[in-house]
Design an enzyme around this catalytic site. Sequence first.
Site, PDB file in Angstrom:
ATOM      1  N   LYS A  32       0.838  -1.196   0.000  1.00  0.00           N
ATOM      2  CA  LYS A  32       0.000   0.000   0.000  1.00  0.00           C
ATOM      3  C   LYS A  32       0.877   1.252   0.000  1.00  0.00           C
ATOM      4  O   LYS A  32       0.721   2.136  -0.838  1.00  0.00           O
ATOM      5  CB  LYS A  32      -0.893  -0.016   1.243  1.00  0.00           C
TER       6      LYS A  32
ATOM      7  N   GLY B 204     -20.518  12.218   3.689  1.00  0.00           N
ATOM      8  CA  GLY B 204     -20.173  12.281   5.111  1.00  0.00           C
ATOM      9  C   GLY B 204     -18.746  12.687   5.406  1.00  0.00           C
ATOM     10  O   GLY B 204     -18.494  13.714   6.006  1.00  0.00           O
ATOM     11  N   SER B 205     -17.786  11.869   4.961  1.00  0.00           N
ATOM     12  CA  SER B 205     -16.416  12.166   5.336  1.00  0.00           C
ATOM     13  C   SER B 205     -15.801  13.179   4.385  1.00  0.00           C
ATOM     14  O   SER B 205     -16.144  13.211   3.198  1.00  0.00           O
ATOM     15  CB  SER B 205     -15.585  10.889   5.346  1.00  0.00           C
TER      16      SER B 205
ATOM     17  N   HIS C 191     -13.527   7.280  -6.073  1.00  0.00           N
ATOM     18  CA  HIS C 191     -12.450   6.292  -6.008  1.00  0.00           C
ATOM     19  C   HIS C 191     -11.279   6.716  -6.876  1.00  0.00           C
ATOM     20  O   HIS C 191     -10.298   6.003  -6.999  1.00  0.00           O
ATOM     21  CB  HIS C 191     -12.945   4.917  -6.438  1.00  0.00           C
TER      22      HIS C 191
HETATM   23  N1  GLN Z   1     -20.368   8.174   5.661  1.00  0.00           N
HETATM   24  C1  GLN Z   1     -19.275   7.394   5.179  1.00  0.00           C
HETATM   25  C2  GLN Z   1     -18.216   8.309   4.588  1.00  0.00           C
HETATM   26  O1  GLN Z   1     -18.536   9.278   4.021  1.00  0.00           O
HETATM   27  C3  GLN Z   1     -19.736   6.431   4.123  1.00  0.00           C
HETATM   28  C4  GLN Z   1     -18.593   5.601   3.617  1.00  0.00           C
HETATM   29  C5  GLN Z   1     -19.017   4.409   2.789  1.00  0.00           C
HETATM   30  O2  GLN Z   1     -20.125   4.325   2.341  1.00  0.00           O
HETATM   31  N2  GLN Z   1     -18.126   3.479   2.568  1.00  0.00           N
HETATM   32  O3  GLN Z   1     -17.040   8.038   4.689  1.00  0.00           O
END
Ligand code: GLN
Length: 761
Positions: free
Chosen positions: A18, A437-438, A700
């Site tokens: 990684k 969210g993040s 991604h």
């Molecule tokens: N709320 C999470 C984020 O935004 C969702 C992540 C996910 O769906 N893998 O990181």
Amino acid sequence: MKTSVTGYPRIGKNRELKFASEKFFKGEISERDLLSVGREIRKEGFLKQKEAGITFISSNDFSLYDNVLDTAVLFNIIPARYRELGVSELETYFAMARGYQTEKGNVKALAMKKWFNTNYHYIVPEIDDDTEIRLTSVKPLTEYKEAKELGVETKVQLIGPFTFLKLARYTGEKTIDDFSDKLAGEYAALLEKIGAEGAEWVQLDEPYLVRDISDKDIALFTKIYDVILGAKGSVKVLLQTYFGDIRDIYKTVIEQNFDAIGLDFVEGRKTKELVKGFGFPADKLLVAGLVNGKNIWRNNYAKTLDELKELKRVAGDSVVLGTSCSLLHVPYTLENETKLSENYKQHFAFAEEKLVELGSIAKLSDYGDSSNVAAQDAFKENQKLFFGRVDSKDEAVQKRVAGIKDEDYTRLPEFHEREKIQKEKLGLPLFPTTTIGSFPQTQDVRKNRQEFRKGLISEEQYTDFNKKKIAECIALQEEIGLDVIVHGEYERNDMVEYFGEHIAGYVFTEKAWVQSYGTRCVKPPIIWGDVSRKEAITVPWSKYAKSCTNKPVKGMLTGPVTILNWSFPREDISIKESTLQIALAIRDEVLDLEANGIDIIQIDEAALREKLPLRKSDWYSEYLDWAIPAFRLVHSGVKPETQIHTHMCYSEFTDIIPSIDAMDADVITFEASRSDLQILDSLKENNFKTEVGPGVYDIHSPRVPSVEEIVTALTKMRDRIEDSKLWVNPDCGLKTRGETETKASLINLVTAAKELRQIAK
Ligand code: GLN
Ligand code: ZN
């Protein structure tokens, strides 16, 4: 008794691959450096397995990114847009995996999907009408030779042609039947080369066989393997299956000319029945996958030995003890866990410990009941672990689960009524914009968490830093013009581990990483006992966020099914029971958020689709019938004006749309930018009631989507979704992205939504 390992982890004991890959992507190390890190990792794995006395060790189970992608490249299946970049082979490979954006070109990555019922993701190969399938790479040969030079004889592992063809996407007029003969021929040629190199065995992985397969599939499989087995030369072929039983094709494959067949006795509910019912040919080896490759609990030797005894009655001495699937899905070693007490550790087996288990069980099986002292001691030690774990029980939790009533699974009033109330209360514009969210987890964010963990900074310092980040994140979102604000999730390193850490009943590891995709790993927590919420988890963060803005703030939680699916589950109670326990814990948090003024709450079910049984006939009875109600149990207690969101990674739920609607959320966001929009057609056909936010930005990849591109995507969506139900958001959380590209992308996203509002007026 001989032993076999399907495949070994490959990210490196300390995630060396990684880190090296990430440096390579940034141009900080050379291709040569990266490749040499890979070589070291392989060497370690080969030698470890040899040292443990494993008979059948795989080579070519390594990959720089993904082994389905490797297989595509191996056979020249590289779409023109990547070829045309005119960059090096390795860069082309990574362009397919991650997308590419420089002055030389701008292409999106290939789609990525979950590998069967695991949390590993593979790259979906694209086969175009003019794809010329041709063996062009030597990776399997190179890695075989590499092991041999280290004194390790290996079986060469390959993704089988049938599974590969079934997983590929056909972009033109041609179908699987137009390519199968050619691919079969190229596999045969490859096997001949491998044989010529001196290898005795090849392992062809065909997990697709554990799904429901049709007569047409069986005919295709037979046709492909007639070619391969007829022309393979000196090499022997192990047909390796996993993740279930192969009931639809068992009779066919045992009649084919394979030299060995690998079956999964852990997830394959009918495997034993098949072997006993139809027998097993004396001229083949039976690789019995009895050591669980997916979970981390110690193997129960007594049970396994009984199974082996039964199998030997059918298949005699040709039984080989194996793992149920590749060990890719478990962490490397317990040795890395310095903080976990022996009380826990003795119950676990990661990849390295599983090698020891294979050896011990094989010995015990050979010695039978006669007294080999060392083997018998290992047996006694092992059996002690299965007398029952007292510290795993919490009566209050069990009582609460038993007391769940039918009405606890239903939210009132019904959706349409709630939708009206919420529209009025929230007053959001058409096509509301939000994120999942993040926000980017920059170095300083991780450092703050780590220092707090290590006790280097006080709780106050830790909290103050996060508050500062939250305030900045909110200012940024306001500047960009997003409508529904998030706090950024700086307190979480992982959406499941974080919740696990704040509810009782969980055990944590330090370095138990499992590869999720490419360079990404997750560290699934372990459900040790009965689960309950001990204190508020996210409430303080969300409350603080709310104090920073006048815009609506969305509270962020992870749903019970995802927490379960991304943990290592218990084996002493059912996963349904565990999920309900988790659902009650998250329900407490939902109600607490609501009580603290948070009126939009997102409950992520990123992994809901993941554990959907591979066979359709099992979907409802084995899974959806309890998983969907478990989600409803979490939010059924909120007021009508509280808006419940959910998020799912990947849009692969075309076939379970009624179940997704039955989660009864108010809004659902999901991945859509890398996939075609077929999902939206299906939503329309099914009169999907929930509002939707199909992702318009592929998180991604570091690539920044243009306004035009987003408008185009949204325009297509508008054809299929009512304007009043369409949200605008990225595919998933932004935590793995860089700050600059994130801001640029979100500005484009908001601009696109605004343009659309003009058009829709
Ligand atoms: N709320 C999470 C984020 O935004 C969702 C992540 C996910 O769906 N893998 O990181
Ligand atoms: Zn997601």
